[in-house]
Write a protein that holds these residues in place. Structure first.
Motif, PDB file in Angstrom:
ATOM      1  N   ILE A  48      61.541 -21.132   6.687  1.00 58.59           N
ATOM      2  CA  ILE A  48      61.857 -21.778   7.963  1.00 58.59           C
ATOM      3  C   ILE A  48      62.754 -22.995   7.717  1.00 58.59           C
ATOM      4  O   ILE A  48      63.734 -23.227   8.444  1.00 58.59           O
ATOM      5  N   GLY A  49      62.427 -23.789   6.686  1.00 58.15           N
ATOM      6  CA  GLY A  49      63.273 -24.927   6.340  1.00 58.15           C
ATOM      7  C   GLY A  49      64.675 -24.499   5.953  1.00 58.15           C
ATOM      8  O   GLY A  49      65.662 -25.144   6.339  1.00 58.15           O
ATOM      9  N   LEU A  50      64.777 -23.422   5.180  1.00 56.80           N
ATOM     10  CA  LEU A  50      66.095 -22.878   4.840  1.00 56.80           C
ATOM     11  C   LEU A  50      66.873 -22.524   6.106  1.00 56.80           C
ATOM     12  O   LEU A  50      68.078 -22.773   6.201  1.00 56.80           O
ATOM     13  N   LEU A 244      56.092 -39.435   1.562  1.00 57.54           N
ATOM     14  CA  LEU A 244      55.104 -38.872   0.644  1.00 57.54           C
ATOM     15  C   LEU A 244      55.683 -38.695  -0.753  1.00 57.54           C
ATOM     16  O   LEU A 244      54.987 -38.917  -1.750  1.00 57.54           O
ATOM     17  N   TRP A 245      56.958 -38.308  -0.841  1.00 58.09           N
ATOM     18  CA  TRP A 245      57.582 -38.143  -2.154  1.00 58.09           C
ATOM     19  C   TRP A 245      57.520 -39.449  -2.943  1.00 58.09           C
ATOM     20  O   TRP A 245      57.218 -39.456  -4.134  1.00 58.09           O
ATOM     21  N   VAL A 246      57.821 -40.549  -2.282  1.00 58.30           N
ATOM     22  CA  VAL A 246      57.797 -41.849  -2.956  1.00 58.30           C
ATOM     23  C   VAL A 246      56.357 -42.258  -3.264  1.00 58.30           C
ATOM     24  O   VAL A 246      56.085 -42.830  -4.329  1.00 58.30           O
ATOM     25  N   ALA A 247      55.432 -41.975  -2.349  1.00 60.83           N
ATOM     26  CA  ALA A 247      54.026 -42.302  -2.596  1.00 60.83           C
ATOM     27  C   ALA A 247      53.510 -41.564  -3.831  1.00 60.83           C
ATOM     28  O   ALA A 247      52.781 -42.141  -4.657  1.00 60.83           O
ATOM     29  N   LYS A 248      53.878 -40.310  -3.966  1.00 58.51           N
ATOM     30  CA  LYS A 248      53.461 -39.547  -5.153  1.00 58.51           C
ATOM     31  C   LYS A 248      54.107 -40.124  -6.408  1.00 58.51           C
ATOM     32  O   LYS A 248      53.470 -40.231  -7.463  1.00 58.51           O
ATOM     33  N   GLY A 249      55.378 -40.520  -6.296  1.00 54.47           N
ATOM     34  CA  GLY A 249      56.053 -41.125  -7.445  1.00 54.47           C
ATOM     35  C   GLY A 249      55.421 -42.445  -7.838  1.00 54.47           C
ATOM     36  O   GLY A 249      55.240 -42.732  -9.032  1.00 54.47           O
ATOM     37  N   ALA A 250      55.075 -43.255  -6.839  1.00 54.97           N
ATOM     38  CA  ALA A 250      54.442 -44.544  -7.122  1.00 54.97           C
ATOM     39  C   ALA A 250      53.100 -44.349  -7.816  1.00 54.97           C
ATOM     40  O   ALA A 250      52.771 -45.043  -8.789  1.00 54.97           O
ATOM     41  N   THR A 251      52.328 -43.388  -7.338  1.00 53.69           N
ATOM     42  CA  THR A 251      51.023 -43.118  -7.943  1.00 53.69           C
ATOM     43  C   THR A 251      51.172 -42.616  -9.369  1.00 53.69           C
ATOM     44  O   THR A 251      50.389 -42.981 -10.260  1.00 53.69           O
ATOM     45  N   SER A 252      52.195 -41.805  -9.616  1.00 51.17           N
ATOM     46  CA  SER A 252      52.380 -41.223 -10.952  1.00 51.17           C
ATOM     47  C   SER A 252      52.723 -42.263 -12.012  1.00 51.17           C
ATOM     48  O   SER A 252      52.464 -42.053 -13.198  1.00 51.17           O
ATOM     49  N   VAL A 253      53.289 -43.398 -11.589  1.00 47.42           N
ATOM     50  CA  VAL A 253      53.624 -44.456 -12.553  1.00 47.42           C
ATOM     51  C   VAL A 253      52.609 -45.596 -12.506  1.00 47.42           C
ATOM     52  O   VAL A 253      52.846 -46.676 -13.064  1.00 47.42           O
ATOM     53  N   GLY A 254      51.490 -45.371 -11.822  1.00 41.12           N
ATOM     54  CA  GLY A 254      50.410 -46.343 -11.840  1.00 41.12           C
ATOM     55  C   GLY A 254      50.441 -47.398 -10.761  1.00 41.12           C
ATOM     56  O   GLY A 254      49.646 -48.346 -10.794  1.00 41.12           O
ATOM     57  N   LEU A 255      51.336 -47.253  -9.782  1.00 43.09           N
ATOM     58  CA  LEU A 255      51.377 -48.221  -8.688  1.00 43.09           C
ATOM     59  C   LEU A 255      50.370 -47.809  -7.624  1.00 43.09           C
ATOM     60  O   LEU A 255      50.413 -46.678  -7.129  1.00 43.09           O
ATOM     61  N   ASP A 279      52.411 -29.281   1.129  1.00 43.29           N
ATOM     62  CA  ASP A 279      52.676 -30.217   2.219  1.00 43.29           C
ATOM     63  C   ASP A 279      53.742 -29.610   3.115  1.00 43.29           C
ATOM     64  O   ASP A 279      54.872 -29.373   2.690  1.00 43.29           O
ATOM     65  N   VAL A 280      53.393 -29.354   4.369  1.00 42.41           N
ATOM     66  CA  VAL A 280      54.272 -28.580   5.241  1.00 42.41           C
ATOM     67  C   VAL A 280      55.593 -29.301   5.518  1.00 42.41           C
ATOM     68  O   VAL A 280      56.654 -28.667   5.586  1.00 42.41           O
ATOM     69  N   THR A 281      55.562 -30.617   5.688  1.00 40.19           N
ATOM     70  CA  THR A 281      56.792 -31.350   5.974  1.00 40.19           C
ATOM     71  C   THR A 281      57.700 -31.387   4.753  1.00 40.19           C
ATOM     72  O   THR A 281      58.927 -31.238   4.872  1.00 40.19           O
ATOM     73  N   SER A 282      57.122 -31.564   3.578  1.00 40.21           N
ATOM     74  CA  SER A 282      57.926 -31.562   2.352  1.00 40.21           C
ATOM     75  C   SER A 282      58.619 -30.228   2.151  1.00 40.21           C
ATOM     76  O   SER A 282      59.778 -30.167   1.737  1.00 40.21           O
ATOM     77  N   LEU A 283      57.913 -29.144   2.443  1.00 37.93           N
ATOM     78  CA  LEU A 283      58.498 -27.814   2.244  1.00 37.93           C
ATOM     79  C   LEU A 283      59.696 -27.589   3.158  1.00 37.93           C
ATOM     80  O   LEU A 283      60.733 -27.081   2.718  1.00 37.93           O
TER      81      LEU A 283
END
Length: 375
Positions: A48-50, A244-255, A279-283
């Motif tokens: 659908i995103g495509l 959410l992409w940034v939130a996941k990145g922040a968590t992955s580096v310990g923030l 995550d439906v919006t990310s997809l």
């Protein structure tokens, strides 16, 4: 720098047949891989995103450009396409929400000080980079350098806006007001018709029409938006996925994200911990980028030289990207999540967002020449 809003012309010959076959094959493999890893529902959302990305790029159907034409030239063709598409979605979404309220939700949000101010800033900023939420994704996928630069800062701004969202909403907001049922649908369609009539009345005679490609795009987007509602269980959106992409990145580096009243909510913590493929919006966001890339590669557009912009324009793209992300988060969505999906599912905040963002766009159009972005 007026060429900032015009994509480089495609190759006169387009991509080779072999390349086009490979592009289609790669898209299908991508969707099948997501289906295998996360489930058929998520593979369908990617497709659908495509479709969103291919339609927006293939038919040149965005939001920033049409609004600009309405403001500068009194040409309402693209805006009429938006209104038509929203109306088509509403015709299906209202009955679906009425009969499947346990499985489906609308894009409903409160009208408040932060929401209105955020929508105004968003409208202004999208004219500076000539892209809204979906437009920035499409521009990045099609290789537009301003879009490529603005996208990561849009995502950062969305994350930061969500980080402070509760504080902003506490400044004051009305309860969520949503139209529903047959009466709500009639009022929504009447509102869309009234805006269309006003736009046509303001337009000179030569612009009182809508291009065929906009009609086609409006119908295709409406169909895809309804599919998104059914498959995802919620309307088409953009902004949450980027944050959410940034939130996941922040968590992955310990923030830590737990310091935010928004990101610390259990559903958001769950999404940070889970795969992006669920995550439906990310997809759909990833699909939009991929769909725009596919169409541009199909046309051979990547063979063109990158244009050169003055330093002031690059700096403007960074600031505007941050502003787009932050303002859209506190405004409960962008042109897609608030304007398109909000109005089509009955939320009054969609109408307030539209009015504020259009006013902001009028200011943004006037600012462009002062920032080296063209008239």
């Amino acid at each position: 720098m007026s060429n900032i809003e015009v994509a480089p012309p495609p190759s006169p010959y387009g991509a080779s047949t072999l390349t086009r076959v490979a592009l289609i094959g790669a898209a299908l493999v991508f969707a099948l891989a997501v289906s295998a890893l996360a489930g058929a529902r998520y593979g369908a959302l990617l497709l659908i995103g495509l479709g969103f990305g291919a339609t927006l790029e293939g038919l040149r159907f965005g939001f920033a450009g049409p609004w600009r034409r309405m403001i500068v030239d009194r040409n309402p063709d693209g805006l009429l396409g938006h209104l038509l598409s929203i109306g088509l979605v509403a015709l299906v979404a209202f009955p679906l929400l009425a009969t499947h309220g346990q499985e489906l939700i609308g894009a409903h949000a409160p009208i408040g000080f932060a929401m209105v101010g955020g929508a105004f800033v968003f409208g202004l900023s999208m004219q500076l980079v000539m892209g809204c939420g979906s437009g920035t994704l499409v521009n990045a996928g099609s290789g537009n350098p301003i879009g490529l630069l603005a996208l990561p800062f849009f995502a950062i701004g969305s994350f930061l806006g969500a980080f402070n969202l509760i504080w902003w909403t506490n400044l004051g907001a009305l309860p969520v007001i949503a139209l529903d049922g047959t009466d709500g649908l009639i009022l929504t369609l009447a509102g869309l018709a009234a805006v269309a009539a006003l736009a046509l009345w303001l337009a000179p005679p030569e612009h009182r029409r809508i291009q065929r490609r906009y009609v086609i795009a409006a119908v295709l987007l409406a169909g895809l938006a309804v599919l998104n509602l059914i498959v995802a269980g919620q309307p088409w959106g953009v902004v949450y996925g980027l944050g959410l992409w940034v939130a996941k990145g922040a968590t992955s580096v310990g923030l830590p994200t737990e310091a935010s009243a928004f990101w610390s909510l259990p559903p958001n913590q769950d999404r940070i911990a889970e795969s992006l493929l669920t995550d439906v919006t990310s997809l759909t966001n990833l699909g939009i980028i991929a769909g725009a890339f596919l169409i541009t590669a199909w046309r051979g557009g990547f063979a063109q030289k990158l244009p050169s912009y003055p330093a002031k324009a690059w700096a403007s793209a960074i600031v505007a990207g941050l502003a787009l992300g932050y303002s859209s988060r506190i405004a409960f969505g962008c042109n897609v999540g608030a304007f398109f999906s909000g109005i089509s599912t009955g939320s009054l905040h969609g109408w307030a967002w539209f009015a504020a963002a259009f006013a902001g766009s009028a200011v943004g159009v006037k600012l462009r020449p002062k920032l080296g972005l063209g008239g």
